[in-house]
Enzyme design. Sequence first.
Site, PDB file in Angstrom:
ATOM      1  N   CYS A 163       0.839  -1.209   0.000  1.00  0.00           N
ATOM      2  CA  CYS A 163       0.000   0.000   0.000  1.00  0.00           C
ATOM      3  C   CYS A 163       0.870   1.254   0.000  1.00  0.00           C
ATOM      4  CB  CYS A 163      -0.908  -0.053   1.228  1.00  0.00           C
ATOM      5  SG  CYS A 163      -1.733   1.483   1.629  1.00  0.00           S
ATOM      6  N   CYS A 209       0.107   3.834   2.681  1.00  0.00           N
ATOM      7  CA  CYS A 209       0.541   3.306   3.987  1.00  0.00           C
ATOM      8  C   CYS A 209       2.020   3.611   4.212  1.00  0.00           C
ATOM      9  CB  CYS A 209       0.317   1.802   4.070  1.00  0.00           C
ATOM     10  SG  CYS A 209      -1.402   1.286   3.915  1.00  0.00           S
TER      11      CYS A 209
END
Length: 107
Positions: free
Chosen positions: A32, A35
């Site tokens: 991600c 993230c």
Amino acid sequence: MSNVGKTDQASFDTDVINSDKPVLVDFWAEWCGPCRTLAPVLDEVAGEVGENAKILKVNVDENGDLAQKYGIRGIPTMIFFKNGEPAKTLVGLQGKDEIKKTLEELA
């Protein structure tokens, strides 16, 4: 060294539910991009709040049961726990000020 810890299915109750201070749990995954962008921001926040709160990460790929339990649909998702209960949820990339303000409100 990072000020952000990790938790998983096995240690979640001890680390989060039974904590005597507010806990931010960041649900994330290696793949991600947002993230990874959020990680250094959480490090900064953890350094600034010090012992007043805990910041922990949960890898959703390794802890699917936890992600499902807390209804994680997109990542990053941050759930702020107070007294063992989810108190607030922030979804997506958030700024340092917003994250810190939310932790301070729960302290």
